[in-house]
Design a protein around this motif. Sequence first.
Motif, mmCIF file in Angstrom:
data_model
loop_
_atom_site.group_PDB
_atom_site.id
_atom_site.type_symbol
_atom_site.label_atom_id
_atom_site.label_comp_id
_atom_site.label_asym_id
_atom_site.label_seq_id
_atom_site.Cartn_x
_atom_site.Cartn_y
_atom_site.Cartn_z
ATOM 1 N N LEU A 45 8.468 17.275 -1.881
ATOM 2 C CA LEU A 45 7.984 16.260 -0.951
ATOM 3 C C LEU A 45 9.111 15.342 -0.515
ATOM 4 C CD1 LEU A 45 5.308 15.091 0.288
ATOM 5 C CD2 LEU A 45 5.267 13.530 -1.665
ATOM 6 N N LEU A 46 9.192 15.109 0.794
ATOM 7 C CA LEU A 46 10.144 14.152 1.349
ATOM 8 C C LEU A 46 9.388 12.995 1.988
ATOM 9 C CD1 LEU A 46 13.087 13.397 2.171
ATOM 10 C CD2 LEU A 46 12.630 14.579 4.335
ATOM 11 N N LEU A 47 9.775 11.764 1.629
ATOM 12 C CA LEU A 47 9.195 10.551 2.197
ATOM 13 C C LEU A 47 10.304 9.781 2.896
ATOM 14 C CD1 LEU A 47 7.188 9.463 -0.988
ATOM 15 C CD2 LEU A 47 6.270 10.663 1.002
ATOM 16 N N VAL A 48 10.042 9.351 4.132
ATOM 17 C CA VAL A 48 11.043 8.613 4.905
ATOM 18 C C VAL A 48 10.405 7.340 5.459
ATOM 19 C CG1 VAL A 48 12.770 8.703 6.734
ATOM 20 C CG2 VAL A 48 12.065 10.822 5.579
ATOM 21 N N ASP A 49 10.984 6.194 5.133
ATOM 22 C CA ASP A 49 10.406 4.906 5.528
ATOM 23 C C ASP A 49 10.971 4.417 6.859
ATOM 24 O OD1 ASP A 49 8.724 2.760 5.266
ATOM 25 O OD2 ASP A 49 9.916 1.723 3.754
ATOM 26 N N ASN A 50 10.253 3.480 7.464
ATOM 27 C CA ASN A 50 10.678 2.754 8.675
ATOM 28 C C ASN A 50 10.843 3.645 9.908
ATOM 29 O OD1 ASN A 50 12.616 1.169 6.296
ATOM 30 N ND2 ASN A 50 11.046 0.020 7.392
ATOM 31 N N GLY A 84 5.730 2.643 9.280
ATOM 32 C CA GLY A 84 5.762 4.056 9.621
ATOM 33 C C GLY A 84 6.393 4.865 8.512
ATOM 34 N N LEU A 85 5.723 5.938 8.091
ATOM 35 C CA LEU A 85 6.199 6.756 6.975
ATOM 36 C C LEU A 85 6.103 8.219 7.355
ATOM 37 C CD1 LEU A 85 7.038 6.750 3.891
ATOM 38 C CD2 LEU A 85 4.604 7.142 3.421
ATOM 39 N N ALA A 86 7.215 8.931 7.237
ATOM 40 C CA ALA A 86 7.192 10.381 7.382
ATOM 41 C C ALA A 86 6.890 10.999 6.020
ATOM 42 C CB ALA A 86 8.534 10.898 7.904
ATOM 43 N N ILE A 87 5.941 11.900 6.004
ATOM 44 C CA ILE A 87 5.611 12.653 4.795
ATOM 45 C C ILE A 87 5.786 14.131 5.138
ATOM 46 C CG2 ILE A 87 3.855 13.237 3.094
ATOM 47 C CD1 ILE A 87 2.605 10.547 3.499
ATOM 48 N N ALA A 88 6.774 14.754 4.541
ATOM 49 C CA ALA A 88 7.096 16.152 4.874
ATOM 50 C C ALA A 88 7.172 16.993 3.616
ATOM 51 C CB ALA A 88 8.412 16.208 5.629
ATOM 52 N N VAL A 89 6.712 18.231 3.727
ATOM 53 C CA VAL A 89 6.746 19.169 2.606
ATOM 54 C C VAL A 89 7.700 20.307 2.959
ATOM 55 C CG1 VAL A 89 5.392 20.723 1.163
ATOM 56 C CG2 VAL A 89 4.354 18.613 2.036
ATOM 57 N N LYS A 90 8.575 20.633 2.034
ATOM 58 C CA LYS A 90 9.519 21.737 2.257
ATOM 59 C C LYS A 90 8.795 23.059 2.121
ATOM 60 C CE LYS A 90 13.932 23.600 0.620
ATOM 61 N NZ LYS A 90 15.047 23.404 -0.343
ATOM 62 N N LYS A 91 8.993 23.945 3.074
ATOM 63 C CA LYS A 91 8.347 25.253 3.043
ATOM 64 C C LYS A 91 8.940 26.120 1.941
ATOM 65 C CE LYS A 91 7.381 25.306 8.015
ATOM 66 N NZ LYS A 91 7.643 25.974 9.308
ATOM 67 N N ASP A 132 0.823 -1.205 0.000
ATOM 68 C CA ASP A 132 0.000 0.000 0.000
ATOM 69 C C ASP A 132 0.862 1.262 0.000
ATOM 70 O OD1 ASP A 132 0.649 -0.984 2.528
ATOM 71 O OD2 ASP A 132 -1.075 -0.100 3.521
ATOM 72 N N GLN A 133 2.047 1.193 0.591
ATOM 73 C CA GLN A 133 2.971 2.320 0.495
ATOM 74 C C GLN A 133 3.395 2.550 -0.951
ATOM 75 O OE1 GLN A 133 5.639 0.891 3.907
ATOM 76 N NE2 GLN A 133 6.205 3.041 3.731
ATOM 77 N N LEU A 134 3.737 1.486 -1.646
ATOM 78 C CA LEU A 134 4.183 1.616 -3.028
ATOM 79 C C LEU A 134 3.130 2.298 -3.894
ATOM 80 C CD1 LEU A 134 5.746 -1.932 -3.463
ATOM 81 C CD2 LEU A 134 6.977 0.215 -3.059
ATOM 82 N N LEU A 135 1.888 1.921 -3.684
ATOM 83 C CA LEU A 135 0.805 2.531 -4.452
ATOM 84 C C LEU A 135 0.622 3.996 -4.068
ATOM 85 C CD1 LEU A 135 -1.712 -0.450 -4.343
ATOM 86 C CD2 LEU A 135 -0.224 0.225 -6.230
#
Length: 227
Positions: free
Chosen positions: A170-175, A220-227, A53-56
């Motif tokens: 967009l920054l995505l960080v796994d685990n 666990g996934l971090a989803i962050a947007v750069k300002k 589901d993460q991949l999608l």
Amino acid sequence: METTKKAKTHPDRFRYLNKMVIQPRLNTLPPALTELIDVTARHPKERFASSVDQLLLYQSLTFMMNAKKILDCGTLTGLSAFSFALGCGDDGHVYTIDVNEEFVSIGKKYWEKAGISNKITSILRSAVDVTKEMLKEHEGTFDIAYLDVPKEYYEVVYENLVPLLRPKGLLLVDNIFLDYLVFEEDESKHDELTTHVSNFNKRISSDDRMLNNFIDIGDGLAIAVKK
């Protein structure tokens, strides 16, 4: 299709997601993706691979942003690069970094099979070195960056990735939950790996350059947007 260990969160979670989201979506995508998912589920480093589901989600986010330039730090068997390549258009490109040629060669086989290898450049070097060097010519140009390298390098690679992203990138960080081990409040009980992830989570959460969210998906996934 094989599940992963991370599907154990709830007894019926994978069954429901598989019925409602995963299989309907996979049926519209190249069969090579399902094949690579199954190969990865049997891989000794499967623990650190993204859940289906993460991949999608990666594909959806890439498509939503109309991303043209994606930096994938931590190729492993190539699933994340595959998903980003599916999400970007013919004019988009994924740069994926890993030091393990044996692992990356698995992904290359399926990228070729899916006809997306022309959208993926594999770099067989340390993400610490590559991201630092990229700052000279690529600062502020990446639409998406993905971080899934060995956890002891999370913080140093992160500090390179933030300036590489464009504003609103967009920054995505796994685990980031690490099998929920980071939830232990007594940090004296953390092993070395948990300490690295816990310290990274504190860093990204306190970084005023980013709008950060932690999502309970996969490990666990971090989803962050750069300002």
